[in-house]
Design an enzyme around this catalytic site. Structure first.
Site, PDB file in Angstrom:
ATOM      1  N   LEU A  86       0.862  -1.195   0.000  1.00  0.00           N
ATOM      2  CA  LEU A  86       0.000   0.000   0.000  1.00  0.00           C
ATOM      3  C   LEU A  86       0.895   1.240   0.000  1.00  0.00           C
ATOM      4  O   LEU A  86       1.720   1.416   0.897  1.00  0.00           O
ATOM      5  CB  LEU A  86      -0.912  -0.006   1.246  1.00  0.00           C
ATOM      6  CG  LEU A  86      -1.667   1.290   1.550  1.00  0.00           C
ATOM      7  CD1 LEU A  86      -2.585   1.710   0.396  1.00  0.00           C
ATOM      8  CD2 LEU A  86      -2.493   1.137   2.833  1.00  0.00           C
ATOM      9  N   GLY A 100      -0.335   8.709  -0.940  1.00  0.00           N
ATOM     10  CA  GLY A 100       0.093   9.965  -1.578  1.00  0.00           C
ATOM     11  C   GLY A 100       0.827   9.728  -2.877  1.00  0.00           C
ATOM     12  O   GLY A 100       1.879  10.303  -3.129  1.00  0.00           O
ATOM     13  N   SER A 151      -0.052  10.445  -5.996  1.00  0.00           N
ATOM     14  CA  SER A 151      -0.462  11.221  -7.180  1.00  0.00           C
ATOM     15  C   SER A 151       0.699  11.959  -7.831  1.00  0.00           C
ATOM     16  O   SER A 151       0.602  12.381  -8.973  1.00  0.00           O
ATOM     17  CB  SER A 151      -1.545  12.230  -6.784  1.00  0.00           C
ATOM     18  OG  SER A 151      -0.995  13.193  -5.909  1.00  0.00           O
ATOM     19  N   GLY A 180       5.285  13.165  -7.338  1.00  0.00           N
ATOM     20  CA  GLY A 180       6.548  13.131  -6.601  1.00  0.00           C
ATOM     21  C   GLY A 180       7.036  11.724  -6.251  1.00  0.00           C
ATOM     22  O   GLY A 180       6.972  10.792  -7.065  1.00  0.00           O
ATOM     23  N   ILE A 181       7.501  11.572  -5.035  1.00  0.00           N
ATOM     24  CA  ILE A 181       8.126  10.324  -4.595  1.00  0.00           C
ATOM     25  C   ILE A 181       7.116   9.171  -4.605  1.00  0.00           C
ATOM     26  O   ILE A 181       7.429   8.059  -5.034  1.00  0.00           O
ATOM     27  CB  ILE A 181       8.730  10.506  -3.174  1.00  0.00           C
ATOM     28  CG1 ILE A 181       9.867  11.536  -3.209  1.00  0.00           C
ATOM     29  CG2 ILE A 181       9.231   9.182  -2.613  1.00  0.00           C
ATOM     30  CD1 ILE A 181      10.377  11.978  -1.841  1.00  0.00           C
ATOM     31  N   GLY A 182       5.880   9.439  -4.154  1.00  0.00           N
ATOM     32  CA  GLY A 182       4.850   8.392  -4.112  1.00  0.00           C
ATOM     33  C   GLY A 182       4.545   7.841  -5.491  1.00  0.00           C
ATOM     34  O   GLY A 182       4.434   6.623  -5.687  1.00  0.00           O
ATOM     35  N   SER A 222      12.429  12.530   6.552  1.00  0.00           N
ATOM     36  CA  SER A 222      13.110  13.646   5.885  1.00  0.00           C
ATOM     37  C   SER A 222      14.376  13.938   6.664  1.00  0.00           C
ATOM     38  O   SER A 222      14.507  13.568   7.835  1.00  0.00           O
ATOM     39  CB  SER A 222      12.205  14.881   5.920  1.00  0.00           C
ATOM     40  OG  SER A 222      12.904  16.024   5.523  1.00  0.00           O
ATOM     41  N   TYR A 239       6.915  21.462  10.371  1.00  0.00           N
ATOM     42  CA  TYR A 239       7.202  20.326   9.471  1.00  0.00           C
ATOM     43  C   TYR A 239       8.235  19.420  10.147  1.00  0.00           C
ATOM     44  O   TYR A 239       8.067  18.197  10.221  1.00  0.00           O
ATOM     45  CB  TYR A 239       7.721  20.849   8.130  1.00  0.00           C
ATOM     46  CG  TYR A 239       8.172  19.751   7.176  1.00  0.00           C
ATOM     47  CD1 TYR A 239       7.240  18.921   6.552  1.00  0.00           C
ATOM     48  CD2 TYR A 239       9.524  19.538   6.911  1.00  0.00           C
ATOM     49  CE1 TYR A 239       7.643  17.909   5.693  1.00  0.00           C
ATOM     50  CE2 TYR A 239       9.939  18.530   6.053  1.00  0.00           C
ATOM     51  CZ  TYR A 239       9.002  17.722   5.443  1.00  0.00           C
ATOM     52  OH  TYR A 239       9.402  16.715   4.597  1.00  0.00           O
TER      53      TYR A 239
HETATM   54  N1  LIG Z   1      10.549  16.905  -1.853  1.00  0.00           N
HETATM   55  C1  LIG Z   1      11.477  16.905  -0.914  1.00  0.00           C
HETATM   56  O1  LIG Z   1      12.481  17.631  -1.012  1.00  0.00           O
HETATM   57  C2  LIG Z   1      11.331  15.997   0.289  1.00  0.00           C
HETATM   58  C3  LIG Z   1      12.410  15.932   1.144  1.00  0.00           C
HETATM   59  C4  LIG Z   1      12.319  15.130   2.273  1.00  0.00           C
HETATM   60  C5  LIG Z   1      11.167  14.413   2.524  1.00  0.00           C
HETATM   61  N2  LIG Z   1      10.106  14.483   1.691  1.00  0.00           N
HETATM   62  C6  LIG Z   1       8.909  13.706   2.047  1.00  0.00           C
HETATM   63  O2  LIG Z   1       8.590  12.840   0.979  1.00  0.00           O
HETATM   64  C7  LIG Z   1       7.186  12.588   0.953  1.00  0.00           C
HETATM   65  C8  LIG Z   1       6.665  12.844  -0.448  1.00  0.00           C
HETATM   66  O3  LIG Z   1       6.935  14.194  -0.779  1.00  0.00           O
HETATM   67  P1  LIG Z   1       7.124  14.707  -2.277  1.00  0.00           P
HETATM   68  O4  LIG Z   1       8.431  15.366  -2.373  1.00  0.00           O
HETATM   69  O5  LIG Z   1       6.792  13.646  -3.252  1.00  0.00           O
HETATM   70  O6  LIG Z   1       6.023  15.867  -2.245  1.00  0.00           O
HETATM   71  P2  LIG Z   1       4.791  16.182  -3.196  1.00  0.00           P
HETATM   72  O7  LIG Z   1       5.228  16.127  -4.598  1.00  0.00           O
HETATM   73  O8  LIG Z   1       4.221  17.453  -2.639  1.00  0.00           O
HETATM   74  O9  LIG Z   1       3.786  14.971  -2.905  1.00  0.00           O
HETATM   75  C9  LIG Z   1       3.088  14.853  -1.707  1.00  0.00           C
HETATM   76  C10 LIG Z   1       2.028  13.793  -1.915  1.00  0.00           C
HETATM   77  O10 LIG Z   1       1.297  13.635  -0.691  1.00  0.00           O
HETATM   78  C11 LIG Z   1      -0.079  13.703  -0.999  1.00  0.00           C
HETATM   79  N3  LIG Z   1      -0.905  14.146   0.123  1.00  0.00           N
HETATM   80  C12 LIG Z   1      -0.853  15.294   0.821  1.00  0.00           C
HETATM   81  N4  LIG Z   1      -1.806  15.313   1.773  1.00  0.00           N
HETATM   82  C13 LIG Z   1      -2.464  14.126   1.664  1.00  0.00           C
HETATM   83  C14 LIG Z   1      -3.539  13.542   2.354  1.00  0.00           C
HETATM   84  N5  LIG Z   1      -4.167  14.166   3.375  1.00  0.00           N
HETATM   85  N6  LIG Z   1      -3.960  12.305   1.981  1.00  0.00           N
HETATM   86  C15 LIG Z   1      -3.365  11.642   0.965  1.00  0.00           C
HETATM   87  N7  LIG Z   1      -2.350  12.159   0.251  1.00  0.00           N
HETATM   88  C16 LIG Z   1      -1.906  13.388   0.606  1.00  0.00           C
HETATM   89  C17 LIG Z   1      -0.177  14.655  -2.165  1.00  0.00           C
HETATM   90  O11 LIG Z   1      -1.431  14.469  -2.784  1.00  0.00           O
HETATM   91  P3  LIG Z   1      -2.236  15.649  -3.552  1.00  0.00           P
HETATM   92  O12 LIG Z   1      -1.687  15.627  -4.945  1.00  0.00           O
HETATM   93  O13 LIG Z   1      -3.652  15.227  -3.443  1.00  0.00           O
HETATM   94  O14 LIG Z   1      -1.945  16.915  -2.815  1.00  0.00           O
HETATM   95  C18 LIG Z   1       1.011  14.176  -2.984  1.00  0.00           C
HETATM   96  O15 LIG Z   1       0.667  13.037  -3.721  1.00  0.00           O
HETATM   97  C19 LIG Z   1       6.564  13.492   2.012  1.00  0.00           C
HETATM   98  O16 LIG Z   1       6.321  12.754   3.186  1.00  0.00           O
HETATM   99  C20 LIG Z   1       7.648  14.527   2.250  1.00  0.00           C
HETATM  100  O17 LIG Z   1       7.593  15.094   3.547  1.00  0.00           O
HETATM  101  C21 LIG Z   1      10.164  15.258   0.568  1.00  0.00           C
END
Ligand SMILES: NC(=O)c1ccc[n+]([C@@H]2O[C@H](COP(=O)([O-])OP(=O)(O)OC[C@H]3O[C@@H](n4cnc5c(N)ncnc54)[C@H](OP(=O)(O)O)[C@@H]3O)[C@@H](O)[C@H]2O)c1
Length: 301
Positions: free
Chosen positions: A16, A19, A21, A23-25, A148, A161
């Site tokens: 499972l 998130g 949609s 980025g990383i997911g 993170s 955060y």
């Molecule tokens: N990017 C970085 O530099 C970085 C660095 C360290 C850690 N991280 C961590 O990596 C993870 C993924 O981040 P990312 O970089 O891929 O960011 P992202 O592109 O902003 O993606 C975040 C994802 O989380 C989803 N989301 C947010 N709120 C939600 C909710 N209530 N229920 C279900 N889905 C939800 C978003 O969905 P929607 O499209 O619906 O908003 C989106 O798919 C996060 O936990 C973040 O803290 C990121």
């Protein structure tokens, strides 16, 4: 080659991903589906589901798409129930969904802090709570929490955060001890700065929005120096969401994965800096490195 071709643990797992949609997911979901040896539940908020189809992810024998707002208790229960009904339960939980508030401490309302903590800390732990009984029964399971570098170091304007990721780190560490006896392994994957558009998803607190637009606000210079600084670090980073996803898949191929994994070069660097420097020196060095820090506090408060 997407991820490693080494076998996964447990084999043919039901995974499972939250998130997914963007980025990383999304990168994790795509790499899992390309491998073909998992049954994956790709989840995203209802409003974001169309983006999965646009990215080429569709329902099939080995892929189910599920609406999941991680902060909604009923949706959390529904997705775990569906996994049990169709595929006998979740073997691997990847808690990836996250949001990022940007605000100085003085500008944060309790409701905003609550939303940050609910999404990044409470929801992943609630999902863990729901899948753990099934994993214990099977005596096998994996919980991967995307943390993170902010889960071990805090930066100005990112306090809440960081608090959410520090909390996730603490709770996951505790669960690591509790779950090992059932062959359930918990891993915290710590990315640093990622070259992605996720900085566009940063949420400014209501008061922060006003402060950014008001040059006379005592914190205006803090926001105006920190935002471009963080965005520049993200733009310059060689690490991408695909890179982090490959690291996550490598964890799933390890029979006994470690509790913490640095997912990017800078995460490793900051880990070593924090570990090796005396704490006072470490904080002084980072303070000096902050952009335009000598100008902070120059406004009349
Ligand atoms: N990017 C970085 O530099 C970085 C660095 C360290 C850690 N991280 C961590 O990596 C993870 C993924 O981040 P990312 O970089 O891929 O960011 P992202 O592109 O902003 O993606 C975040 C994802 O989380 C989803 N989301 C947010 N709120 C939600 C909710 N209530 N229920 C279900 N889905 C939800 C978003 O969905 P929607 O499209 O619906 O908003 C989106 O798919 C996060 O936990 C973040 O803290 C990121």
């Amino acid at each position: 080659m997407p991820g490693s071709r080494r076998p996964l643990h447990p084999a043919n797992p039901v995974v499972l991903v939250t998130g997914a949609s963007t980025g990383i997911g999304l990168a994790i979901a795509k790499q899992l589906s390309e491998r073909g040896d998992t049954r994956t539940i790709v989840s995203a908020r209802d409003s974001s589901l169309p983006r999965l189809a646009a990215a080429g992810l569709r329902e099939g024998e080995r892929c189910r798409i599920h609406a999941l707002d991680v902060t909604d208790p009923r949706q959390r229960e529904a997705v775990v129930e569906a996994a049990e009904r169709h595929w006998g339960g979740v073997d691997v939980l990847i808690n990836n969904a996250g949001i990022t508030y940007r605000s100085v401490t003085e500008h944060l309302q309790a409701a905003e802090a609550t939303r940050q903590l609910e999404t990044n800390f409470l929801a992943p732990m609630e999902l863990a709570r729901l899948v753990l009984p099934g994993m214990r029964r099977k005596r096998a399971g994996r919980i991967v929490n995307i943390s993170s570098v902010s889960g071990m170091m805090a930066m100005p304007t990112m306090g809440v955060y960081s608090a959410s990721k520090f909390a996730l780190e603490g709770a996951s560490e505790s669960l690591w001890y509790e779950a090992r006896c059932w062959n359930v392994w918990v891993t915290l994957v710590q990315p640093g700065f990622i070259h992605s558009s996720s900085f566009r998803n940063v949420i400014l607190s209501e008061q922060a929005r006003h402060a950014v637009a008001d040059p006379g606000d005592p914190y205006a210079v803090v926001y105006r120096s920190m935002a471009p600084f963080i965005e520049r670090l993200m733009r310059l980073s060689p690490a991408t969401p695909e890179h982090v996803a490959r690291r996550v898949l490598r964890v799933l191929c390890q029979e006994r994965p470690p509790l913490r994994v640095s997912a990017t070069f800078d995460a490793r660097f900051f880990y070593l800096l924090r570990r090796l420097l005396p704490r006072r020196v470490y904080h002084a060095v980072l303070h000096r490195a902050l952009p335009r820090v000598r100008e902070w506090g120059s406004e009349e408060g």
